[in-house]
Design a protein around this motif. Structure first.
Motif, PDB file in Angstrom:
ATOM      1  N   UNK A  48       0.825  -1.208   0.000  1.00 29.47           N
ATOM      2  CA  UNK A  48       0.000   0.000   0.000  1.00 29.47           C
ATOM      3  C   UNK A  48       0.859   1.257   0.000  1.00 29.47           C
ATOM      4  N   UNK A  49       1.866   1.290   0.856  1.00 33.58           N
ATOM      5  CA  UNK A  49       2.650   2.514   1.016  1.00 33.58           C
ATOM      6  C   UNK A  49       3.727   2.668  -0.054  1.00 33.58           C
ATOM      7  N   UNK A  50       4.507   1.638  -0.297  1.00 35.74           N
ATOM      8  CA  UNK A  50       5.653   1.757  -1.201  1.00 35.74           C
ATOM      9  C   UNK A  50       5.254   1.548  -2.658  1.00 35.74           C
ATOM     10  N   UNK A  51       4.541   0.500  -2.930  1.00 35.56           N
ATOM     11  CA  UNK A  51       4.151   0.248  -4.316  1.00 35.56           C
ATOM     12  C   UNK A  51       3.011   1.173  -4.739  1.00 35.56           C
ATOM     13  N   UNK A  52       2.190   1.572  -3.795  1.00 32.72           N
ATOM     14  CA  UNK A  52       1.154   2.596  -3.987  1.00 32.72           C
ATOM     15  C   UNK A  52       0.321   2.410  -5.253  1.00 32.72           C
ATOM     16  N   UNK A  53       0.037   1.161  -5.591  1.00 31.80           N
ATOM     17  CA  UNK A  53      -0.802   0.895  -6.746  1.00 31.80           C
ATOM     18  C   UNK A  53      -0.120   1.083  -8.092  1.00 31.80           C
ATOM     19  N   UNK A  54       1.157   1.450  -8.073  1.00 28.70           N
ATOM     20  CA  UNK A  54       1.895   1.672  -9.317  1.00 28.70           C
ATOM     21  C   UNK A  54       2.755   0.485  -9.694  1.00 28.70           C
ATOM     22  N   UNK A  55       3.479   0.660 -10.761  1.00 24.36           N
ATOM     23  CA  UNK A  55       4.361  -0.404 -11.248  1.00 24.36           C
ATOM     24  C   UNK A  55       5.790   0.075 -11.478  1.00 24.36           C
ATOM     25  N   UNK A  56       6.016   1.405 -11.402  1.00 27.18           N
ATOM     26  CA  UNK A  56       7.334   1.973 -11.716  1.00 27.18           C
ATOM     27  C   UNK A  56       7.786   2.907 -10.608  1.00 27.18           C
ATOM     28  N   UNK A  57       9.043   2.749 -10.189  1.00 23.91           N
ATOM     29  CA  UNK A  57       9.660   3.671  -9.246  1.00 23.91           C
ATOM     30  C   UNK A  57      10.896   4.279  -9.888  1.00 23.91           C
ATOM     31  N   UNK A  58      11.242   5.477  -9.450  1.00 25.49           N
ATOM     32  CA  UNK A  58      12.412   6.172  -9.985  1.00 25.49           C
ATOM     33  C   UNK A  58      13.658   5.783  -9.206  1.00 25.49           C
ATOM     34  N   UNK A  59      14.626   5.213  -9.911  1.00 25.37           N
ATOM     35  CA  UNK A  59      15.927   4.907  -9.311  1.00 25.37           C
ATOM     36  C   UNK A  59      16.833   6.099  -9.612  1.00 25.37           C
ATOM     37  N   UNK A  60      17.279   6.773  -8.578  1.00 25.60           N
ATOM     38  CA  UNK A  60      18.062   7.990  -8.747  1.00 25.60           C
ATOM     39  C   UNK A  60      19.539   7.706  -8.488  1.00 25.60           C
ATOM     40  N   UNK A  61      20.311   7.777  -9.561  1.00 25.27           N
ATOM     41  CA  UNK A  61      21.766   7.605  -9.476  1.00 25.27           C
ATOM     42  C   UNK A  61      22.469   8.961  -9.465  1.00 25.27           C
ATOM     43  N   UNK A  62      21.883   9.931 -10.162  1.00 29.72           N
ATOM     44  CA  UNK A  62      22.464  11.280 -10.243  1.00 29.72           C
ATOM     45  C   UNK A  62      21.557  12.227  -9.472  1.00 29.72           C
TER      46      UNK A  62
ATOM     47  N   UNK B 267       6.450  -7.544  -9.496  1.00 36.29           N
ATOM     48  CA  UNK B 267       5.372  -6.671  -9.047  1.00 36.29           C
ATOM     49  C   UNK B 267       5.616  -5.197  -9.329  1.00 36.29           C
ATOM     50  N   UNK B 268       6.877  -4.795  -9.410  1.00 36.83           N
ATOM     51  CA  UNK B 268       7.224  -3.382  -9.474  1.00 36.83           C
ATOM     52  C   UNK B 268       8.642  -3.291  -9.997  1.00 36.83           C
ATOM     53  N   UNK B 269       8.929  -2.295 -10.820  1.00 30.65           N
ATOM     54  CA  UNK B 269      10.301  -2.125 -11.305  1.00 30.65           C
ATOM     55  C   UNK B 269      10.824  -0.752 -10.904  1.00 30.65           C
ATOM     56  N   UNK B 270      12.116  -0.694 -10.704  1.00 32.09           N
ATOM     57  CA  UNK B 270      12.772   0.594 -10.474  1.00 32.09           C
ATOM     58  C   UNK B 270      13.719   0.823 -11.648  1.00 32.09           C
ATOM     59  N   UNK B 271      13.709   2.058 -12.130  1.00 31.33           N
ATOM     60  CA  UNK B 271      14.559   2.375 -13.273  1.00 31.33           C
ATOM     61  C   UNK B 271      15.039   3.817 -13.190  1.00 31.33           C
ATOM     62  N   UNK B 272      16.241   4.029 -13.671  1.00 33.34           N
ATOM     63  CA  UNK B 272      16.783   5.385 -13.726  1.00 33.34           C
ATOM     64  C   UNK B 272      16.458   6.053 -15.061  1.00 33.34           C
ATOM     65  N   UNK B 273      15.899   5.299 -15.983  1.00 32.60           N
ATOM     66  CA  UNK B 273      15.564   5.845 -17.305  1.00 32.60           C
ATOM     67  C   UNK B 273      14.275   6.661 -17.216  1.00 32.60           C
ATOM     68  N   UNK B 274      14.414   7.956 -17.357  1.00 32.00           N
ATOM     69  CA  UNK B 274      13.283   8.873 -17.229  1.00 32.00           C
ATOM     70  C   UNK B 274      12.164   8.556 -18.217  1.00 32.00           C
ATOM     71  N   UNK B 275      12.511   8.132 -19.433  1.00 26.57           N
ATOM     72  CA  UNK B 275      11.478   7.846 -20.434  1.00 26.57           C
ATOM     73  C   UNK B 275      10.600   6.672 -20.025  1.00 26.57           C
ATOM     74  N   UNK B 276      11.093   5.807 -19.139  1.00 22.06           N
ATOM     75  CA  UNK B 276      10.295   4.661 -18.693  1.00 22.06           C
ATOM     76  C   UNK B 276       9.402   5.014 -17.496  1.00 22.06           C
ATOM     77  N   UNK B 277       9.604   6.166 -16.893  1.00 23.87           N
ATOM     78  CA  UNK B 277       8.751   6.575 -15.762  1.00 23.87           C
ATOM     79  C   UNK B 277       7.319   6.828 -16.205  1.00 23.87           C
TER      80      UNK B 277
END
Length: 188
Positions: free
Chosen positions: A5-19, A176-186
């Motif tokens: 509920x809190x972390x996945x929040x009904x979504x499928x994509x999270x932003x992985x921030x390297x920079x 269940x959920x992916x994290x990506x640093x690629x902005x176009x995939x957000x």
């Protein structure tokens, strides 16, 4: 509140921030609810956590990759006091400390062969994280199935996701959920 509920929040994509320069875009992005901080140092962390929290988003910090934070109970306690929702780690001992602090914990598993699948399942079964993250997210479907069946917790995927099709295939495998640093995939 539970992890899904809190972390996945009904979504499928999270932003992985390297920079760190990408943090503001992740904060402003309407589809991003969860931010995984994979770089930085202790000096910049309080203001980042504050900005993310003020935006009503969730921040999880990859404790192994942040400079200046002790990889121990005191370091985990400091992160809790700063207001992070949870940690990402490969280190089993940090899972215990984070759980004691009431933080969510994502145990990162690097899947390179069938032994790493068995080892990852064994370790996660013993330490009971909130979720596991498999790297790369392009692992075969049977690996995701084995991990899901054995652990019965959310599975996140990260790494080697370059296209929309890569993300769709990862999710179709049962991640269940992916994290990506690629902005176009957000946008997915």
């Amino acid at each position: 509140m539970d992890f899904q509920t809190k972390v996945l929040a009904g979504g499928k994509i999270g932003a992985a921030i390297r920079r760190l320069e990408d943090i503001e875009e992740a904060i402003r992005h309407p589809k991003i609810k969860t931010i995984f901080l994979l770089n930085g140092d202790i000096n910049k962390l309080p203001s980042i956590v504050n900005r993310v929290n003020k935006a009503g988003k969730i921040i999880l910090v990859h404790i192994d990759l942040i400079e200046g934070i002790g990889k121990d109970a005191a370091g985990v306690h400091l992160l809790k006091r700063m207001g992070v929702a949870g940690i990402v780690t490969t280190k089993s001992n940090l899972v215990k400390f984070a759980k004691e602090e009431g933080l969510f914990v994502i145990q990162r598993l690097f899947i390179v062969d069938s032994e790493s699948v068995k080892t990852g399942i064994r370790v996660a079964s013993n330490i009971k994280p909130s979720a596991v993250e498999v790297l790369p997210a392009t692992v075969p479907a049977y690996v995701v199935s084995e991990i899901k069946k054995a652990l019965n917790i959310p599975i996140l995927g990260g790494g080697l996701l370059k296209t929309r099709k890569d993300v769709e295939e990862a999710l179709a495998k049962g991640i269940d959920f992916v994290s990506t640093s690629r902005r176009d995939l957000w946008e997915i």
